[in-house]
Every structure is written in C-alpha cells, then in structure tokens.
Design an enzyme around this catalytic site. Sequence first.
Site, PDB file in Angstrom:
ATOM      1  N   ASN A 183      -6.059  -4.905  -6.412  1.00 51.31           N
ATOM      2  CA  ASN A 183      -6.525  -4.255  -5.508  1.00 51.31           C
ATOM      3  C   ASN A 183      -6.799  -2.744  -5.652  1.00 51.31           C
ATOM      4  O   ASN A 183      -7.787  -2.101  -5.311  1.00 51.31           O
ATOM      5  CB  ASN A 183      -7.173  -4.860  -4.291  1.00 51.31           C
ATOM      6  CG  ASN A 183      -8.421  -4.143  -3.756  1.00 51.31           C
ATOM      7  OD1 ASN A 183      -9.487  -4.267  -3.875  1.00 51.31           O
ATOM      8  ND2 ASN A 183      -7.689  -3.657  -2.425  1.00 51.31           N
ATOM      9  N   ILE A 197     -19.891  -1.758  -1.217  1.00 50.24           N
ATOM     10  CA  ILE A 197     -19.378  -2.565  -0.038  1.00 50.24           C
ATOM     11  C   ILE A 197     -18.971  -1.500   0.989  1.00 50.24           C
ATOM     12  O   ILE A 197     -18.654  -0.504   0.748  1.00 50.24           O
ATOM     13  CB  ILE A 197     -18.008  -3.162  -0.397  1.00 50.24           C
ATOM     14  CG1 ILE A 197     -18.193  -4.237  -1.774  1.00 50.24           C
ATOM     15  CG2 ILE A 197     -17.378  -4.005   0.562  1.00 50.24           C
ATOM     16  CD1 ILE A 197     -19.244  -5.039  -1.765  1.00 50.24           C
ATOM     17  N   LYS A 208     -13.121   1.333 -14.634  1.00 45.22           N
ATOM     18  CA  LYS A 208     -13.357   0.130 -14.445  1.00 45.22           C
ATOM     19  C   LYS A 208     -14.056  -0.761 -15.423  1.00 45.22           C
ATOM     20  O   LYS A 208     -13.618  -2.068 -15.759  1.00 45.22           O
ATOM     21  CB  LYS A 208     -14.552   0.173 -13.201  1.00 45.22           C
ATOM     22  CG  LYS A 208     -14.164   0.756 -12.081  1.00 45.22           C
ATOM     23  CD  LYS A 208     -12.901  -0.020 -11.313  1.00 45.22           C
ATOM     24  CE  LYS A 208     -12.618   0.201 -10.020  1.00 45.22           C
ATOM     25  NZ  LYS A 208     -11.415  -0.324  -9.338  1.00 45.22           N
ATOM     26  N   ASP A 217       0.707  -1.168  -0.247  1.00 47.34           N
ATOM     27  CA  ASP A 217       0.146   0.000  -0.086  1.00 47.34           C
ATOM     28  C   ASP A 217       1.094   1.334  -0.004  1.00 47.34           C
ATOM     29  O   ASP A 217       2.236   1.190   0.416  1.00 47.34           O
ATOM     30  CB  ASP A 217      -0.838   0.075   1.283  1.00 47.34           C
ATOM     31  CG  ASP A 217      -2.245   0.821   1.107  1.00 47.34           C
ATOM     32  OD1 ASP A 217      -3.160   0.321   0.686  1.00 47.34           O
ATOM     33  OD2 ASP A 217      -2.079   2.390   1.221  1.00 47.34           O
ATOM     34  N   TYR A 237     -14.473   7.093 -13.281  1.00 44.02           N
ATOM     35  CA  TYR A 237     -14.498   5.887 -12.541  1.00 44.02           C
ATOM     36  C   TYR A 237     -15.150   4.788 -13.396  1.00 44.02           C
ATOM     37  O   TYR A 237     -14.478   3.669 -13.508  1.00 44.02           O
ATOM     38  CB  TYR A 237     -15.218   6.163 -11.378  1.00 44.02           C
ATOM     39  CG  TYR A 237     -15.078   4.897 -10.473  1.00 44.02           C
ATOM     40  CD1 TYR A 237     -14.089   4.826  -9.489  1.00 44.02           C
ATOM     41  CD2 TYR A 237     -16.141   4.049 -10.463  1.00 44.02           C
ATOM     42  CE1 TYR A 237     -14.097   3.788  -8.572  1.00 44.02           C
ATOM     43  CE2 TYR A 237     -16.097   2.720  -9.547  1.00 44.02           C
ATOM     44  CZ  TYR A 237     -14.884   2.788  -8.579  1.00 44.02           C
ATOM     45  OH  TYR A 237     -14.907   1.512  -7.748  1.00 44.02           O
TER      46      TYR A 237
END
Length: 255
Positions: A91, A195, A166, A38, A162
């Site tokens: 991710n 989520i 994606k 990260d 976005y």
Amino acid sequence: MAGLLEGKAALVTGAASGIGRAAALAFAREGAWVAAADRNLDAAKATVRAIEDAGGEAVAIACDVTDDAQVAAMVAAAVEAFGSLDCAFNNAGIAPFQFNSGGVLAADLEEASWLGLIDVNLHGVWRCLRHEVAQMRRQGGGAIVNTASVLGLVGSGGSAAYVAGKHAVVGLTKAAAIDHAPENIRVNAVCPGYIETPMTEDTMRKRGEAIMARVPMARMGTPQEIAEAVVWMCSDRAAFVTGSCWQVDGGYTAR
C-alpha cells in the site's frame, strides 16, 4: 465466530496512516497477526498500539520501499515475528504534490519528479511483491493485494507520473497473477477513488468541488471502506479471485 483471516500472518506497507492503518486494524480485527511497516517507524508503532489496544497482535517494522535491502529485511522480519507470510498489502505510496508534480503538464515534469513518484508507487510495489512471492513460494501460497487507484484506470490532467505509475501497478498485478497462479499465489489490486486521507487533502482543497461532481455517491470514501475490500481479497472467500483490480470509488469510474 472466527474472523476471515484467523491464524494468518499479514504484512501491510504504508501502515502509519490512512488506508494502510485502516487495513492493518481490519486485518487484526479479522484474526490476523499484523506486521505494520512504514518509513515512519514511530507512526507505525502507533498503529501497532491501536491493534494491541483492540486485543490483536502486531509488530512495527521500519521500511523505505525505495530500498530493496530494506524491503527484503522487512519481509524477513515479518516472517521471523509470525512464522509465515500469508497476506501482503502493498500500500505504500505518495501523492503528486510530494514530488512537486501536481498540476504540472506531462512534458513539463522535471525528471526528478517523474522518477521519484515512479520509484515509490511502481518500483516500490514490485520490490515488495518479489520478496513476498519468494516467501510464499517456500510455504506453498499466499495472497497479495497492491494499491493502484482509479487513476490507474482512467486519465487525469496534471498528474502524468502518478497516473502512469498507477496504470503500471494495474498491469503488474495482472501479469504477476498469471505468472504465480500455478504457485497458489493470488495477486489482486484495489483501486481507491478519492478517500479521506492526508494524501488527498491538497487535491481536495484545490479542486474538490469538481471531483465530487464526478462521483455519483457525492462523497469521499473512508480508509475503512478500502480496508474491507482488501481484507476480503486476502481471505479464503476470494479463493478464485486473482488478477482483478477492484474499484472502490463511489461510482467515479462508472461514468
């Protein structure tokens, strides 16, 4: 009984929180050694401590996926730690509000907002994938999962950069799966719905009621529910699965 990923080495980007942290913990639970990467190294170290507290083995790696040299160094560090790279979960990503593009019409986006989102959410995935594939080629195979989104399958107003990024991750996943299947490298994507993570807080605060009205299961998902799908896709139980984009969305895209 051995875990699904017993003896495998895994790399997770965006491992500091949310889906990435949940996936890192799930990989470790299933027997993998985990490289938790990260750009927030302190938070990645917290993920590693959680894994170690549960009896697993992990290392933290600082990486900004917009920097190709850092991505190359991340993969090298993961291999140095564990000797191979069997599974990778690409991710790391950002939400529209992080580049001032949430709720902005497509033609009204500032160029910096468009380029910033695309650089992380699409180019970052590609940078990771190409360095991971290079390592997996050397060792004879591996499994890669990319984080796309339900908005990589359908449209949504006020989220053009976005949504475009994606959708492109979905296309990249399918093309890379075809390209690298002869090398025993599987490439799949997970497409999460809404989520419960820090990234969705702004969206849910502004229009959560309308979003939930579109979800047949009438709730948000959890990071752990996404992690379970990712673990399975990386495991040998998914040996004939490549080029797939799995919706984990409570039925959002079924309507």
